[in-house]
Design a protein around this motif. Structure first.
Motif, short mmCIF file in Angstrom:
data_model
loop_
_atom_site.label_atom_id
_atom_site.label_comp_id
_atom_site.label_asym_id
_atom_site.label_seq_id
_atom_site.Cartn_x
_atom_site.Cartn_y
_atom_site.Cartn_z
N PHE A 111 0.82 -1.21 0.00
CA PHE A 111 0.00 0.00 0.00
C PHE A 111 0.86 1.26 0.00
O PHE A 111 0.47 2.27 -0.59
CB PHE A 111 -0.99 -0.01 1.16
N ALA A 112 2.02 1.22 0.62
CA ALA A 112 2.92 2.38 0.60
C ALA A 112 3.50 2.60 -0.79
O ALA A 112 3.58 3.73 -1.27
CB ALA A 112 4.06 2.20 1.61
N TRP A 113 3.89 1.53 -1.46
CA TRP A 113 4.54 1.64 -2.75
C TRP A 113 3.56 1.82 -3.90
O TRP A 113 3.85 2.52 -4.87
CB TRP A 113 5.39 0.41 -3.02
N TYR A 114 2.40 1.14 -3.83
CA TYR A 114 1.48 1.11 -4.97
C TYR A 114 0.08 1.62 -4.65
O TYR A 114 -0.66 1.95 -5.57
CB TYR A 114 1.38 -0.32 -5.54
N HIS B 47 -0.91 4.37 -3.43
CA HIS B 47 -1.11 5.77 -3.81
C HIS B 47 -1.55 5.90 -5.27
O HIS B 47 -2.14 6.91 -5.65
CB HIS B 47 0.14 6.60 -3.54
N ILE C 293 1.48 12.84 -1.10
CA ILE C 293 1.49 11.41 -1.42
C ILE C 293 2.72 10.75 -0.79
O ILE C 293 2.63 9.66 -0.22
CB ILE C 293 1.48 11.18 -2.95
N VAL C 294 3.87 11.39 -0.91
CA VAL C 294 5.10 10.84 -0.31
C VAL C 294 4.95 10.72 1.20
O VAL C 294 5.32 9.70 1.79
CB VAL C 294 6.33 11.71 -0.68
N SER D 267 2.69 7.83 2.01
CA SER D 267 3.41 6.58 1.76
C SER D 267 4.46 6.32 2.84
O SER D 267 4.64 5.18 3.27
CB SER D 267 4.07 6.61 0.38
N TRP D 268 5.16 7.34 3.27
CA TRP D 268 6.13 7.18 4.36
C TRP D 268 5.44 6.73 5.64
O TRP D 268 5.97 5.92 6.39
CB TRP D 268 6.89 8.47 4.61
N LEU E 19 2.77 4.91 5.84
CA LEU E 19 2.49 3.48 5.69
C LEU E 19 3.76 2.65 5.79
O LEU E 19 3.77 1.57 6.38
CB LEU E 19 1.80 3.23 4.35
N ALA E 20 4.84 3.16 5.21
CA ALA E 20 6.12 2.44 5.24
C ALA E 20 6.65 2.29 6.66
O ALA E 20 7.33 1.31 6.97
CB ALA E 20 7.15 3.13 4.36
N GLU F 99 5.35 -0.81 7.82
CA GLU F 99 6.07 -1.91 7.17
C GLU F 99 7.28 -2.30 8.02
O GLU F 99 7.50 -3.48 8.31
CB GLU F 99 6.53 -1.50 5.77
#
Length: 123
Positions: free
Chosen positions: A19-22, A24, A41-42, A45-46, A48-49, A52
């Motif tokens: 979900f972090a990588w794709y 978005h 968006i970054v 994603s961060w 979410l990462a 991870e």
């Protein structure tokens, strides 16, 4: 037990990674997220990462043989890759609904299973 815990943590980790990588790329379907610029968006994603890593790091520490786990470093990496591609495929086909699973994907996964066999085999 450590092997199952490692696999479970790696699976959850890879859900967040996918979900972090794709994820978005699907934000345009959600009104609030569709208005975010690249910086927003970054940052999402961060965020979410981060989760991870919350699951990935313990999985590797628990699973690593030098910490009392059942897996070597190479084995952990190959397991992570197979889980990553499995989670990604399930998300792409059933959650994002952007792709269909083709024969070439199945063949590729079969080759990955062969890679797991080769890495885990004691020669």
């Amino acid at each position: 037990m450590k092997s199952l815990l490692t696999l479970a943590l790696l699976t959850v980790s890879n859900l967040f990674m996918t979900f972090a990588w794709y994820g978005h790329l699907q934000f345009k379907k959600l009104p609030w997220f569709s208005k975010l610029g690249i910086v927003g968006i970054v940052l999402v994603s961060w965020g979410l990462a981060f989760f991870e890593y919350v699951f990935q790091v313990p999985a590797n520490r628990i699973g690593f043989e030098e910490n009392g786990g059942p897996f070597s470093l190479f084995q952990l990496k190959v397991i992570q890759e197979v889980i990553s591609l499995t989670v990604f495929t399930l998300c792409a086909v059933y959650v994002f609904k952007t792709d269909k699973l083709g024969w070439n994907h199945v063949l590729g996964f079969g080759l990955l299973v062969a890679a797991v066999y080769v890495i885990f085999r004691k020669w």
